[in-house]
Structures are given as structure tokens and as C-alpha cells.
Design an enzyme around this catalytic site. Sequence first.
Site, PDB file in Angstrom:
ATOM      1  N   GLY A  56       0.847  -1.191   0.000  1.00 27.27           N
ATOM      2  CA  GLY A  56       0.000   0.000   0.000  1.00 27.27           C
ATOM      3  C   GLY A  56       0.875   1.231   0.000  1.00 27.27           C
ATOM      4  N   CYS A  83       5.462  -5.956   1.509  1.00 30.55           N
ATOM      5  CA  CYS A  83       5.796  -4.532   1.498  1.00 30.55           C
ATOM      6  C   CYS A  83       5.115  -3.803   2.666  1.00 30.55           C
ATOM      7  CB  CYS A  83       5.445  -3.946   0.134  1.00 30.55           C
ATOM      8  SG  CYS A  83       6.235  -2.371  -0.129  1.00 30.55           S
ATOM      9  N   TYR A  84       4.103  -3.000   2.402  1.00 28.79           N
ATOM     10  CA  TYR A  84       3.412  -2.326   3.515  1.00 28.79           C
ATOM     11  C   TYR A  84       2.897  -3.345   4.529  1.00 28.79           C
ATOM     12  CZ  TYR A  84       0.218   0.762   6.050  1.00 28.79           C
ATOM     13  OH  TYR A  84      -0.419   1.471   7.031  1.00 28.79           O
ATOM     14  N   HIS A 172       8.046  -7.403  -3.969  1.00 27.11           N
ATOM     15  CA  HIS A 172       6.738  -7.838  -4.480  1.00 27.11           C
ATOM     16  C   HIS A 172       6.841  -9.185  -5.209  1.00 27.11           C
ATOM     17  CE1 HIS A 172       4.380  -4.272  -3.494  1.00 27.11           C
ATOM     18  NE2 HIS A 172       5.534  -3.638  -3.615  1.00 27.11           N
ATOM     19  N   GLU A 174       4.511 -10.893  -6.322  1.00 27.90           N
ATOM     20  CA  GLU A 174       3.379 -11.078  -7.243  1.00 27.90           C
ATOM     21  C   GLU A 174       3.611 -10.506  -8.641  1.00 27.90           C
ATOM     22  OE1 GLU A 174       3.634  -9.060  -4.721  1.00 27.90           O
ATOM     23  OE2 GLU A 174       2.471  -7.231  -4.893  1.00 27.90           O
ATOM     24  N   VAL A 230     -17.664 -13.527 -24.364  1.00 29.90           N
ATOM     25  CA  VAL A 230     -17.216 -14.645 -23.518  1.00 29.90           C
ATOM     26  C   VAL A 230     -18.008 -14.727 -22.204  1.00 29.90           C
ATOM     27  CG1 VAL A 230     -15.250 -15.622 -22.273  1.00 29.90           C
ATOM     28  CG2 VAL A 230     -14.887 -14.473 -24.454  1.00 29.90           C
ATOM     29  N   ASP A 231     -18.134 -13.594 -21.511  1.00 28.04           N
ATOM     30  CA  ASP A 231     -18.717 -13.642 -20.167  1.00 28.04           C
ATOM     31  C   ASP A 231     -20.183 -14.062 -20.186  1.00 28.04           C
ATOM     32  OD1 ASP A 231     -16.258 -12.631 -19.648  1.00 28.04           O
ATOM     33  OD2 ASP A 231     -16.932 -10.578 -19.279  1.00 28.04           O
ATOM     34  N   LYS A 372     -10.876 -13.361 -15.676  1.00 22.21           N
ATOM     35  CA  LYS A 372     -11.189 -13.692 -17.078  1.00 22.21           C
ATOM     36  C   LYS A 372     -10.613 -15.048 -17.510  1.00 22.21           C
ATOM     37  CE  LYS A 372     -12.916 -11.834 -20.930  1.00 22.21           C
ATOM     38  NZ  LYS A 372     -14.122 -10.998 -21.004  1.00 22.21           N
TER      39      LYS A 372
END
Length: 516
Positions: A56, A83-84, A172, A174, A230-231, A372
Site C-alpha cells: 500500500g 511490502c506495507y 513484491h 506477485e 465470452v462472459d 477472465k
Amino acid sequence: MAARELVLILDFGSQYTQLIARRIREQRVYCEIHPCTVPFDQVRAMNPRAVVLSGGPSSVYGEGAPTVDPRVFELGVPVLGICYGLQLIAHLLGGKVEGASAREYGHARVVVEKNEGILHRFAKREALDVWMSHGDRIAALPPGFQTIGVSGNTPFCAVGHAEKRIYGVQFHPEVVHTPRGADILAAFLFDVAGLRPTWTAGAFTEEAVASVRARVAADEHVICGLSGGVDSSVAAVLCHKALGDRLTCIFVDNGLLRQGEAEQVVATFRESYHLNLVAVDAREKFLTQLAGVTDPEQKRKIIGRVFIEVFEEEARKVRNARWLVQGTLYPDVIESVSFKGPSAVIKSHHNVGGLPEKMHLRLIEPLRELFKDEVRAAGEELGMPKDLLWRHPFPGPGLAVRCLGELTEKRLATLRAADAIVTDEIRAAGLYDTIWQAFAVLLPVRSVGVMGDERTYEEACAVRAVVSVDGMTADWARIPHEVIARISNRICNEVRGINRVVMDVTSKPPGTIEWE
Ligand code: XMP
């Protein structure tokens, strides 16, 4: 079926929080993002098997800095601070956080000091490339914590309390710039938290079908707006599996679809899926209302209004309709509960204009937990064809946003023909799957040309092709010149009304993907 094991991600406003969720899902573990302000009772009630505290932009000492109820650390489940999140762990558990002498941003190298806990999958002294983005850093560890990884600028770069199973990283894991980040998350999820990779396409479709079936009473009917995208397609097929003929899908042909699209949607869903499909030919109604309108915003408003009118009229004919299916996805859900406050942007295709309230319909959103790529996996699980699941996105207002100037049947036909050539050639060159969107735009600009011995004075067509991961940012696709040449030749030769083809080489930002 095994009960779903939840990893709870508490969001402190990082731009990467959604990525944490995606990386965890990629490990086939179910996770949800909630704002850090969620009351502790709710956290406990969710019964998470592990908790992740996101990054954050704040400083833990800053005024109004977001925090977390320290009882999270007493839940007895593993906690990972990123991190934060790490700074908050240090701050709340008796360590010390300080402002770094300089903001550390970008690539760094972390050396594994102890290959345990979240660094268990690496060798001792192994160096890992990581991505840093922080202002503050840890100055002193809380009691019981040990350093397990260090970087040149950040001595407490990866830390942990093995007994309490609380870990933290300053970098990070991710983001793609931390190439071994997945191994760190996997170690946290599987080795530290003892989770199992059970969140699969098969598991969630089965669960979603059962849940739809359980919610809808035997005499109730369900309506679904089917666009062919698609959805809505996956949502419709999934609900059809649960409800059979108690599901009525409504497909509105607004006259702004691509070449052959209306016929294809009707054929696919009626013939292959035996869906109870009402196809409404509203082409004339839309085009009459749009006649003479050139302002893009006004076009969108008219299309939205007419769509609701047409849809509502059909929906009212469905007897005992009690539910409306919507193809809401998890990123939309996250946006609306974001720590940063509800998003002001509501996507038009997720918004059927107050119809649920007006008709007293309750919502079924079978995809609201999915990203997605997971929707596509669910579609595959349901046996849907790959070319439907991997179609390029197409905007709700359709060709209206690609036909600049006045919308006439003639100009739309011209655009459709040019657009079909773009898709054709992109597919033939094997580029379709690597491109996010490729399409033609018809410009209300006439220029002089020559064809045979004749002078022509026709409109211009722009070819837009972009690469992107999520449509939020994009770059223009570097399509081979030969392919562009074929597109251009074919459009000028085969499409009446166009005598010039230009290529759009603008990235987003500063451009948008669509022209209007
Ligand atoms: P822009 O043009 O904003 O587009 O860069 C980003 C993505 O959103 C799609 N798009 C829309 N989708 N209704 C939709 O359902 C709309 O009004 C709309 N406008 C843009 C666009 O195709 C791209 O994928």
C-alpha cells in the site's frame, strides 16, 4: 466435494493487490480480496486458512494510515505481509519501521540467508531477482522474528516467525519482475499453510451449477442477456446446465454487430446448446433512433436506452421470471469494494439500467468470483469451443464506436466488410491469439484516389490492432508489413466506399483502444 479453502487478502491500497489474487489463483488456491477495514468478526467468520496483507502507498506512522486488527495474528493461521503488509507486521508486533534514506524502486537482488518458511524452495545463499517499491523499511524486527533473506539496501528483506507462521517480504513476489515469486507464494500456501491445489475449473463449475440450482425454486424462471461475448456466453451455458428450459436468453440484434455475428450467435446457442433463445431483431429501431447523431456520447446514451427498452419488453414476456443472470467478473467486484472506495466507472454491459429493481428480479452472477482466464477455463470445462472463448473483446455499443460520424446502414455495411477482412487476415497470419483486439474503424474523411482510370472520392478506414493484458493499457501491435499490405489491398479492392487505409500506431495511453 472438499470444502473450499480460503486465503484472505487484506487490501491496503496497493496497485498490485489484484495481482496477488491472480498469482494465488494460479496456484489453484481460492482467495478473496477484502478491504483492510473489514471488521475482525467478519474476518473470523470467513474462516480463512491463511491471510495475506497487501502492499500500500501509506507509511505506518502516517496520519490515518490503514491498519489491521492485531487479532489477525492470533487466528492461528499463517500470515504473509508484502511490502506495507510487512511493515505493518513489524509495527504491530513490536518492531520498528523507518523511512529509508531513499525510496527503493525497481530491480534488486535478495540473497537467501535461511532456506526455510517462504524461502524453503531455494538453496541457501541463492540470489533472487526481485522487484522493490517502497519508501519505508524495517529498522528492527519484532521479538521472535528472524531474517531469512537480505538485499544490499534492505537487511530485513524477507523475515519470518517460524512458530507463529508469520512471514513478510519487502519486495513484491506477485509481479513478473520477481521471476521466482511463484515459488515464494507456493511455499507460503503449500509448505507453510498446508493448503492443497483444489481450486480447479472443474471444481468451480460444478460448485456454480449446484449453487444456481439450489437458489432458484422449481417454478421460477431466469432471464439472461446474451451478447455472444465470452462472459455472457459462459454464464448462460452454466445456468442452462443448472436450469435447462427454465432459463430464457435474450439476444438483441442492434444492427451494430460484426459481419455474420447475429446469425452465428443464434446458430451456436440454439443448435449446439439447445438454449431457449429469444433473438430480437431491433436493427431498425436502433438505427432510426441513431439517425443523424454524430456525437459519440449521445450515440452511447441512445444505444443504452434503446437496449433497455427492447430488453425489458422481451423480459416481461417471460412468465414467472424471478432472476436475471449477469456476467459480472471478480475484477468488477473488487473495484466496487476497493479500499480506495467504490469505483465511479460502471461498465455499460454490466448495467442493465435498473431492470432488476423495476421488475423485482434478483441477480444471479455465477462468474463473480472469477478472473477472465478462469472464465475461459470454466467455458472449456463446459465444453465450449476455443474460438468462442478466445474471441477478441467487442464493446457493448458495437460498431457505433467504430463508425465515426453518422450511422447509416450503408456506412455500417462498409465498415463490416472492412472489419471482416482485418479479422480474416489476422487469423490467416496466425496472429489472432497474440493480439488483444484488431478491427477496422470507418472515418468520415473523404480523400481523392484513383481506381483504374477513374478518380474516386471515398472515405478512409483505419486499422487498429493492439496488444494488452487487460485493456487498461495497450500498445499497437507490430503486425508484419506483408499482413498490413494484404489487409490494405483487399479493403481497397473489395470494399465499396473506402479508397484509403491507414494504420493506427498509438498506444494507450495516450490513445484509447476504441476511437470513440
Ligand atoms: P478503451 O477504448 O476505453 O477500451 O481503451 C478498453 C476496452 O473496453 C472496451 N470498451 C467497451 N466495452 N462498452 C463495452 O462493453 C463500452 O462502451 C466500451 N468502450 C470500450 C474496448 O473494446 C476495449 O476492450
